[in-house]
Design a protein around this motif. Structure first.
Motif, mmCIF file in Angstrom:
data_model
loop_
_atom_site.group_PDB
_atom_site.id
_atom_site.type_symbol
_atom_site.label_atom_id
_atom_site.label_comp_id
_atom_site.label_asym_id
_atom_site.label_seq_id
_atom_site.Cartn_x
_atom_site.Cartn_y
_atom_site.Cartn_z
ATOM 1 N N HIS A 1 -16.651 4.913 33.605
ATOM 2 C CA HIS A 1 -15.308 4.445 33.957
ATOM 3 C C HIS A 1 -14.462 5.466 34.716
ATOM 4 N N HIS B 1 -15.429 7.960 36.467
ATOM 5 C CA HIS B 1 -16.168 8.501 37.615
ATOM 6 C C HIS B 1 -16.187 10.030 37.566
ATOM 7 N N HIS C 1 -21.078 0.129 41.241
ATOM 8 C CA HIS C 1 -20.124 -0.506 42.167
ATOM 9 C C HIS C 1 -20.796 -1.079 43.411
ATOM 10 N N HIS D 1 -14.934 -3.822 36.355
ATOM 11 C CA HIS D 1 -15.181 -4.367 37.694
ATOM 12 C C HIS D 1 -16.200 -5.499 37.693
ATOM 13 N N ASP E 1 -21.309 3.221 36.794
ATOM 14 C CA ASP E 1 -20.384 2.856 37.870
ATOM 15 C C ASP E 1 -21.074 2.765 39.237
ATOM 16 N N ASP F 1 -19.568 -1.267 35.265
ATOM 17 C CA ASP F 1 -19.146 -1.336 36.665
ATOM 18 C C ASP F 1 -20.373 -1.360 37.574
ATOM 19 N N HIS G 1 -18.568 0.987 28.379
ATOM 20 C CA HIS G 1 -18.059 1.385 29.698
ATOM 21 C C HIS G 1 -16.887 2.360 29.531
HETATM 22 FE FE FE2 Z 1 -15.982 2.373 37.913
#
Ligand code: FE2
Ligand code: FE2
Length: 276
Positions: A194, A196, A16, A76, A14, A45, A157
């Motif tokens: 996913h 977090h 991001h 994402h 993640d 992500d 994920h």
């Molecule tokens: Fe995420």
């Protein structure tokens, strides 16, 4: 699973990019250079909004990793608001900037790692994920003929269980269909992101009668500002069969430091917590 090798894998998740903390991104690259893993796994992500500039930043990060990497997409990594792109070319930017392979596989005779794409553009709640029958067959064909001495890791994920405080709230469609197949072809470890949030354990505690013990570990968001009551962190996984050790390394505002270390030993029917 037999004894005889030690392998170190860094598990990030993640990222991001688009909502990433640049200072933390630089710090994790420095920390990875010191940890010297043989492989970096990133469980989806990679970006915040699937825009090209987000993917370009993610690609630059990947190219600075000090080890080979294996990544899978997350929800994402699909366009959220550009509906034409979402429904017609959901993985175009991911394939172009990251990798055309949505289900990557690598094996060196000691550890085999398969990534499976669980992100879906068309399901009702597109933050959730799904695994399909072709992917379950792919998992079976990748792992079933490998020797039991090979440590088998599946990366997705979306985790095959919910968060530790609600383990039955699984966001991965068809997880219950897939799990017996994973057990039958000897998968040893599931890696995901996913939520977090960082956690690890034996998934058999929540799914009885699998017939083969499977560890599950999720990583928190490693560098993004989308925190869920946990600091940015990643896991250094040391595979030394029959023992697997997870060291969580978290950002303390200045650098990444170890904040927890948990070992598991496989006794053929369960993964049991052991001294580190
Ligand atoms: Fe995420
Ligand atoms: Fe996600």
């Amino acid at each position: 699973m037999e004894q005889g090798f030690v392998k170190t894998i860094a598990h990030l998740s993640d990222l991001h990019f688009g909502s990433a903390n640049v200072e933390v991104a630089e710090a994790v690259l420095a920390d990875l250079a010191l940890c010297r893993p043989s492989l970096v796994v990133i469980s989806g992500d990679l970006v915040q909004r699937a825009r090209r500039r987000h993917f370009r930043a993610a690609r630059s990060f990947l190219e600075r990793l000090p080890a080979p990497w294996l990544v899978v997409p997350g929800n994402h990594d699909i366009p959220a608001y550009n509906l034409l792109a979402r429904f017609t070319m959901p993985f175009r930017n991911y394939r172009h900037y990251i990798t055309p392979d949505l289900n990557p596989f690598i094996s060196d005779g000691e550890v085999a790692v398969l990534g499976i794409n669980t992100a879906r553009p068309l399901i009702f709640n597109f933050a959730h994920g799904r695994i399909n029958r072709q992917q379950i067959a792919r998992i079976e064909s990748a792992f079933k003929n490998l020797p039991s001495s090979v440590f088998k890791i599946l990366v997705t994920h979306h985790p095959f269980m919910g968060q530790p405080d609600a383990p039955g709230r699984v966001l991965l469609g068809r997880a219950r269909l897939a799990l017996p197949v994973l057990a039958s072809c000897g998968v040893d470890l599931l890696l995901a992101g996913h939520f977090h949030r960082s956690f690890a354990g034996d998934i058999g505690e929540h799914h009885q009668q699998l017939g083969h013990p499977i560890l599950i570990a999720a990583a928190a968001t490693t560098i993004s500002t989308r925190l869920r009551d946990e600091p940015n962190s990643y896991n250094v996984i040391t595979v030394a069969p029959p023992k697997v050790t997870f060291e969580e390394r978290a950002w303390n505002g200045f650098e990444f430091e170890p904040v927890g270390r948990t070992s598991y030993v496989c006794n053929h029917s369960h993964w049991l917590q052991a001294s580190c």
